[in-house]
Design an enzyme around this catalytic site. Structure first.
Site, PDB file in Angstrom:
ATOM      1  N   CYS A 120       0.868  -1.183   0.000  1.00  0.00           N
ATOM      2  CA  CYS A 120       0.000   0.000   0.000  1.00  0.00           C
ATOM      3  C   CYS A 120       0.897   1.223   0.000  1.00  0.00           C
ATOM      4  CB  CYS A 120      -0.900   0.013   1.234  1.00  0.00           C
ATOM      5  SG  CYS A 120      -2.227   1.239   1.113  1.00  0.00           S
ATOM      6  N   CYS A 122      -0.077   4.173   1.772  1.00  0.00           N
ATOM      7  CA  CYS A 122      -0.444   5.165   2.800  1.00  0.00           C
ATOM      8  C   CYS A 122       0.647   5.435   3.819  1.00  0.00           C
ATOM      9  CB  CYS A 122      -1.758   4.785   3.479  1.00  0.00           C
ATOM     10  SG  CYS A 122      -1.673   3.252   4.410  1.00  0.00           S
ATOM     11  N   CYS A 130      -3.820   6.122   0.115  1.00  0.00           N
ATOM     12  CA  CYS A 130      -3.304   4.802  -0.246  1.00  0.00           C
ATOM     13  C   CYS A 130      -2.757   4.728  -1.672  1.00  0.00           C
ATOM     14  CB  CYS A 130      -4.386   3.747  -0.034  1.00  0.00           C
ATOM     15  SG  CYS A 130      -4.870   3.621   1.710  1.00  0.00           S
ATOM     16  N   LYS A 197     -12.334  -4.814   1.957  1.00  0.00           N
ATOM     17  CA  LYS A 197     -11.793  -3.947   3.005  1.00  0.00           C
ATOM     18  C   LYS A 197     -12.703  -2.731   3.136  1.00  0.00           C
ATOM     19  CE  LYS A 197      -7.794  -1.198   4.299  1.00  0.00           C
ATOM     20  NZ  LYS A 197      -6.396  -0.850   3.981  1.00  0.00           N
ATOM     21  N   ARG A 219     -10.925   7.737   3.454  1.00  0.00           N
ATOM     22  CA  ARG A 219     -10.653   6.697   2.473  1.00  0.00           C
ATOM     23  C   ARG A 219     -11.920   6.132   1.833  1.00  0.00           C
ATOM     24  NH1 ARG A 219      -5.425   6.608   3.841  1.00  0.00           N
ATOM     25  NH2 ARG A 219      -4.662   5.757   5.798  1.00  0.00           N
ATOM     26  N   LYS A 250     -11.992  -7.503   6.021  1.00  0.00           N
ATOM     27  CA  LYS A 250     -11.379  -6.603   7.004  1.00  0.00           C
ATOM     28  C   LYS A 250     -12.262  -5.387   7.211  1.00  0.00           C
ATOM     29  CE  LYS A 250      -7.501  -3.586   7.492  1.00  0.00           C
ATOM     30  NZ  LYS A 250      -6.412  -2.928   6.814  1.00  0.00           N
ATOM     31  N   SER A 276      -6.823  -3.121  14.425  1.00  0.00           N
ATOM     32  CA  SER A 276      -6.294  -2.404  15.587  1.00  0.00           C
ATOM     33  C   SER A 276      -7.371  -1.959  16.577  1.00  0.00           C
ATOM     34  CB  SER A 276      -5.480  -1.199  15.111  1.00  0.00           C
ATOM     35  OG  SER A 276      -6.271  -0.353  14.294  1.00  0.00           O
ATOM     36  N   TYR A 315      -3.114  -8.887  16.293  1.00  0.00           N
ATOM     37  CA  TYR A 315      -2.054  -8.375  17.167  1.00  0.00           C
ATOM     38  C   TYR A 315      -1.916  -9.243  18.411  1.00  0.00           C
ATOM     39  CZ  TYR A 315      -2.711  -4.638  13.887  1.00  0.00           C
ATOM     40  OH  TYR A 315      -2.825  -3.948  12.709  1.00  0.00           O
TER      41      TYR A 315
HETATM   42  C1  PBG Z   1      -3.604   0.363   4.772  1.00  0.00           C
HETATM   43  C2  PBG Z   1      -3.906  -0.504   5.914  1.00  0.00           C
HETATM   44  C3  PBG Z   1      -4.646  -0.154   7.027  1.00  0.00           C
HETATM   45  C4  PBG Z   1      -4.698  -1.260   7.843  1.00  0.00           C
HETATM   46  C5  PBG Z   1      -3.968  -2.256   7.244  1.00  0.00           C
HETATM   47  N1  PBG Z   1      -3.499  -1.784   6.033  1.00  0.00           N
HETATM   48  C6  PBG Z   1      -5.218   1.135   7.445  1.00  0.00           C
HETATM   49  C7  PBG Z   1      -6.097   1.914   6.623  1.00  0.00           C
HETATM   50  O1  PBG Z   1      -6.671   1.478   5.625  1.00  0.00           O
HETATM   51  O2  PBG Z   1      -6.212   3.080   7.002  1.00  0.00           O
HETATM   52  C8  PBG Z   1      -5.421  -1.288   9.144  1.00  0.00           C
HETATM   53  C9  PBG Z   1      -5.103  -2.383  10.061  1.00  0.00           C
HETATM   54  C10 PBG Z   1      -5.582  -2.202  11.442  1.00  0.00           C
HETATM   55  O3  PBG Z   1      -6.358  -1.302  11.771  1.00  0.00           O
HETATM   56  O4  PBG Z   1      -5.170  -3.019  12.267  1.00  0.00           O
HETATM   57  N2  PBG Z   1      -2.472   0.048   4.109  1.00  0.00           N
END
Ligand code: PBG
Length: 325
Positions: A120, A122, A130, A197, A219, A250, A276, A315
């Site tokens: 990615c 970002c 991204c 996603k 996004r 996701k 996260s 995690y």
């Molecule tokens: C973007 C990416 C994100 C996550 C994984 N890859 C963040 C986003 O899209 O802003 C999020 C993972 C997480 O929240 O644990 N490359």
């Protein structure tokens, strides 16, 4: 007939009974552990919004990966935090960047581990989106971004990654990466598509960990609307047609129905990202004594498996491996 007719409690009376009739299992080999790589040596920088999560320098990342393998974890996925960011996100495809270096170090330290790299822009763009922006600098340019993603994927494959995972949500990203890998003689490298996603509030703590919040807007012009499940299945279908080897849903928790629908629709290996925010909200509640972290985490991970995921990016991978060890 005595009342009640059905006696379901018979098989719940002991831990032995419960393990005998358990429908869903959780094993360390089901987990994919995310690792954040940052410049430097002997760096272990805690992420404030994700207690227990660190940004590691390459040497520490290799040590951590070896420990994860000893705990039974069989895959890690790498995210990079570069020293400098620019408009094009050129750090994403720098063959000397943190992620390629960490891939090499981990492959040497633990040759049996599957090393995946998130693909990615970002973390690497100064605007935090991204992909590359269009001329008006208001929107992400889909097709211009494809070339950058493909170049990054090839750089990670060349460093030794066995799997690349595009997460930018550009249309055609799987095909352009697959073609670039094949042109480069990397036919053995798998593509894990972040197929469905969603534009989620649960990514908040990650953006702190990856230092990647967008500087303007959000996004939702490329990530999916949380309201849509049929569209998620179209994303999965099109990523399969483009050559994805594995697909992902996701986040996981607010999308268990999407995981279930995806499981019923595709025979590709299915991953789910326990993101996260899903991690940090339990951590925060547990720190206040409002819930038991271990119990809630294992319940969440089991639920994601029960919904139909084969593997879970989490995690908690190392902690959960120890808990269930
Ligand atoms: C973007 C990416 C994100 C996550 C994984 N890859 C963040 C986003 O899209 O802003 C999020 C993972 C997480 O929240 O644990 N490359």
């Amino acid at each position: 007939m005595p009342f009640p007719l059905t006696r379901l409690r018979r098989l719940r009376r002991s831990s032995a009974w419960r393990s005998l009739v358990r429908e869903t299992t959780l094993a360390p080999g089901d987990f994919i552990w995310p690792i954040f790589v940052r410049p430097g040596k002997r760096v272990r920088r805690p992420v404030a919004s994700m207690p227990g999560v660190f940004q590691f320098s390459v040497d520490e990342a290799a040590r951590e990966a070896a420990e994860a393998f000893r705990l039974g974890i069989r895959a890690v996925i790498l995210f990079g935090i570069p020293a400098v960011k620019d408009a094009r996100g050129s750090g994403a495809y720098d063959p000397k960047g943190g992620v390629p270096q960490a891939i090499r170090a981990i492959r040497v330290a633990v040759p049996e581990l599957v090393v995946m790299a998130d693909v990615c822009c970002c973390e690497y763009t100064d605007h935090g989106h991204c992909g590359i922006l269009d001329k008006a600098r208001t929107e992400v340019d889909n097709d211009a971004t494809l070339a950058v993603l493909a170049q990054a994927a090839v750089a990670y494959a060349a460093a030794g990654a066995q799997c690349v995972a595009p997460s930018a949500m550009m249309d055609g990203q799987v095909r352009s990466i697959r073609e670039a890998l094949d042109r480069d003689g990397r036919g053995d490298v798998a593509v894990l598509a972040y197929a469905a996603k969603f534009a989620s509030g649960f990514y908040g703590p990650f953006r702190d960990a990856a230092e990647s919040p967008p500087k303007f807007g959000d996004r939702s012009g490329y990530q999916m609307d949380p309201a849509n499940i049929r569209e998620a299945l179209r994303e999965i279908e099109s990523d399969r047609e483009e050559g994805a080897d594995l697909v992902m849903v996701k986040p996981a928790l607010a999308y268990l129905d999407v995981i279930r629908a995806a499981r019923e629709r595709t025979d590709l290996p299915l991953c789910a990202y326990n993101v996260s925010g899903e991690y940090s909200m339990i951590k925060a509640a547990a720190e206040r004594g409002w819930c038991d972290e271990r119990r809630c985490a294992l319940e969440v991970l089991t639920a994601i498996r029960r919904a139909g995921a084969d593997a879970i990016l989490t995690y908690w991978a190392k902690d959960a491996a120890k808990w269930i060890g």
